[in-house]
Design a protein around this motif. Structure first.
Motif, PDB file in Angstrom:
ATOM      1  N   VAL A   1       0.836  -1.202   0.000  1.00  0.00           N
ATOM      2  CA  VAL A   1       0.000   0.000   0.000  1.00  0.00           C
ATOM      3  C   VAL A   1       0.871   1.252   0.000  1.00  0.00           C
ATOM      4  CG1 VAL A   1      -1.683   1.314   1.330  1.00  0.00           C
ATOM      5  CG2 VAL A   1      -1.945  -1.138   1.091  1.00  0.00           C
ATOM      6  N   SER A   2       1.905   1.251   0.828  1.00  0.00           N
ATOM      7  CA  SER A   2       2.787   2.420   0.897  1.00  0.00           C
ATOM      8  C   SER A   2       3.472   2.672  -0.442  1.00  0.00           C
ATOM      9  CB  SER A   2       3.831   2.207   1.996  1.00  0.00           C
ATOM     10  OG  SER A   2       3.217   1.954   3.240  1.00  0.00           O
ATOM     11  N   ALA A   3       3.985   1.603  -1.055  1.00  0.00           N
ATOM     12  CA  ALA A   3       4.689   1.769  -2.328  1.00  0.00           C
ATOM     13  C   ALA A   3       3.743   2.232  -3.433  1.00  0.00           C
ATOM     14  CB  ALA A   3       5.359   0.459  -2.719  1.00  0.00           C
ATOM     15  N   LEU A   4       2.548   1.652  -3.493  1.00  0.00           N
ATOM     16  CA  LEU A   4       1.606   2.029  -4.549  1.00  0.00           C
ATOM     17  C   LEU A   4       1.134   3.471  -4.389  1.00  0.00           C
ATOM     18  CD1 LEU A   4      -0.496  -1.257  -4.810  1.00  0.00           C
ATOM     19  CD2 LEU A   4       1.075  -0.336  -6.518  1.00  0.00           C
TER      20      LEU A   4
ATOM     21  N   ILE B   1       1.427   8.956 -20.013  1.00  0.00           N
ATOM     22  CA  ILE B   1       2.112   7.945 -19.200  1.00  0.00           C
ATOM     23  C   ILE B   1       1.814   8.156 -17.717  1.00  0.00           C
ATOM     24  CG2 ILE B   1       4.375   7.068 -18.520  1.00  0.00           C
ATOM     25  CD1 ILE B   1       5.366   7.742 -21.294  1.00  0.00           C
ATOM     26  N   ALA B   2       1.810   9.411 -17.277  1.00  0.00           N
ATOM     27  CA  ALA B   2       1.522   9.691 -15.868  1.00  0.00           C
ATOM     28  C   ALA B   2       0.091   9.310 -15.510  1.00  0.00           C
ATOM     29  CB  ALA B   2       1.778  11.165 -15.571  1.00  0.00           C
ATOM     30  N   VAL B   3      -0.839   9.602 -16.394  1.00  0.00           N
ATOM     31  CA  VAL B   3      -2.243   9.265 -16.127  1.00  0.00           C
ATOM     32  C   VAL B   3      -2.429   7.751 -16.081  1.00  0.00           C
ATOM     33  CG1 VAL B   3      -4.578   9.386 -17.061  1.00  0.00           C
ATOM     34  CG2 VAL B   3      -3.134  11.419 -17.064  1.00  0.00           C
ATOM     35  N   VAL B   4      -1.853   7.044 -17.040  1.00  0.00           N
ATOM     36  CA  VAL B   4      -1.978   5.581 -17.066  1.00  0.00           C
ATOM     37  C   VAL B   4      -1.323   4.967 -15.829  1.00  0.00           C
ATOM     38  CG1 VAL B   4      -1.309   3.498 -18.316  1.00  0.00           C
ATOM     39  CG2 VAL B   4      -2.162   5.483 -19.569  1.00  0.00           C
TER      40      VAL B   4
ATOM     41  N   LEU C   1      -3.233   2.684 -12.992  1.00  0.00           N
ATOM     42  CA  LEU C   1      -2.783   1.331 -12.661  1.00  0.00           C
ATOM     43  C   LEU C   1      -2.518   1.184 -11.162  1.00  0.00           C
ATOM     44  CD1 LEU C   1      -0.382   0.564 -15.656  1.00  0.00           C
ATOM     45  CD2 LEU C   1      -2.688  -0.331 -15.260  1.00  0.00           C
ATOM     46  N   CYS C   2      -1.964   2.210 -10.557  1.00  0.00           N
ATOM     47  CA  CYS C   2      -1.749   2.155  -9.106  1.00  0.00           C
ATOM     48  C   CYS C   2      -3.077   2.047  -8.360  1.00  0.00           C
ATOM     49  CB  CYS C   2      -0.982   3.393  -8.645  1.00  0.00           C
ATOM     50  SG  CYS C   2       0.738   3.458  -9.186  1.00  0.00           S
ATOM     51  N   ILE C   3      -4.073   2.790  -8.819  1.00  0.00           N
ATOM     52  CA  ILE C   3      -5.389   2.716  -8.175  1.00  0.00           C
ATOM     53  C   ILE C   3      -5.999   1.331  -8.348  1.00  0.00           C
ATOM     54  CG2 ILE C   3      -7.737   3.630  -8.235  1.00  0.00           C
ATOM     55  CD1 ILE C   3      -6.556   6.325  -8.995  1.00  0.00           C
TER      56      ILE C   3
END
Length: 256
Positions: A108-111, A144-147, A151-153
């Motif tokens: 969770v912290s990393a994501l 790229i930032a949006v994608v 993906l993190c979400i």
């Protein structure tokens, strides 16, 4: 691995070793892979631990943490206090907490960290337009930032509720420490504090200079205050006399 064994058999703690046991090299290759996994996990843990000590060192240099986190060992030139504290904390924490909780909380912290990094890329492209960006990408960097943020979400959605609660408690403790210590002693606030102190000193010195060079103004002010107080007292006395006279007249009228 799915080509070696059915996927139902891979729901174990060591799926790679389980898959390799089905091969002709199932006697010695799984043991070798387990040793490689242990070595890789050890290197990752050491890398994370060393990076964490440097983060504490940088935060202490900015006065976001106590100054002893920034102490450097003279021979090795490393932050030895941060290393000792981080090592003890990680050893105790990993020995007490279950492995799955530690792994999920770390995930969770990393994501969340990567999510905010992607968002920061979007923000900085509008707030720091003149910043030099020598690295170029084939597609639009905003895409790229949006994608990456999406993906993190998506990876954060399956995480259990208990893990989120533990993460929020841990984050809340960090925020409390920040607002109790780092917010007040950070280097970014020091210029503001110095400016306020200098302003107060200048104000006091200006008042002292004015009183020292213009004492007659103070005397006039005091005399004016005394005159005003005397006039107020005279007017009050006159008003009281009028009230007494009116009272006497009313009493006389009532008697008659």
């Amino acid at each position: 691995m799915v080509g070696l064994v059915p996927y139902q058999l891979l729901n174990v703690d060591d799926p790679l070793s389980t898959a390799l046991k089905a091969t002709p090299y199932g006697v010695w290759l799984p043991a070798l892979m387990d040793l490689g996994a242990i070595a890789s996990l050890t290197s990752v843990a050491l890398t994370a631990l060393l990076s964490q000590t440097r983060i504490f060192y940088a935060m202490a240099k900015d006065n976001l943490l106590p100054s002893f986190f920034a102490k450097i060992q003279s021979r090795t030139e490393t932050p030895w206090v941060s290393t000792i504290i981080s090592g003890i904390f990680c050893a105790v924490f990993s020995g007490i907490c279950p492995v799955d909780i530690v792994g999920q909380t770390s995930s969770v912290s990393a994501l969340l960290l990567y999510f905010f990094v992607h968002i920061e890329v979007l923000v900085m492209r509008y707030t720091h337009k003149d910043l030099q960006r020598p690295f170029q990408t084939v597609v639009d960097p905003n895409l790229i930032a949006v994608v990456g943020a999406i993906l993190c979400i998506l990876l954060l959605i399956p995480i259990e509720r208990q893990t989120w609660i533990q993460f929020l408690v841990w984050t809340g403790a960090g925020q409390i420490f920040y607002f109790c210590f780092g917010f007040w002693y950070s280097k970014r606030r020091q210029p503001q504090r110095i400016d306020s102190i200098n302003s107060a000193v200048e104000l006091v010195s200006t008042i002292g200079f004015a009183l020292a060079n213009h004492p007659q103004n103070e005397i006039k002010l005091n005399s004016n205050n005394n005159a005003n107080s005397e006039s107020e007292s005279d007017s009050n006395n006159e008003a009281s006399d009028d009230i007494i006279d009116n009272t006497i007249d009313d009493t006389t009228i009532m008697r008659f």
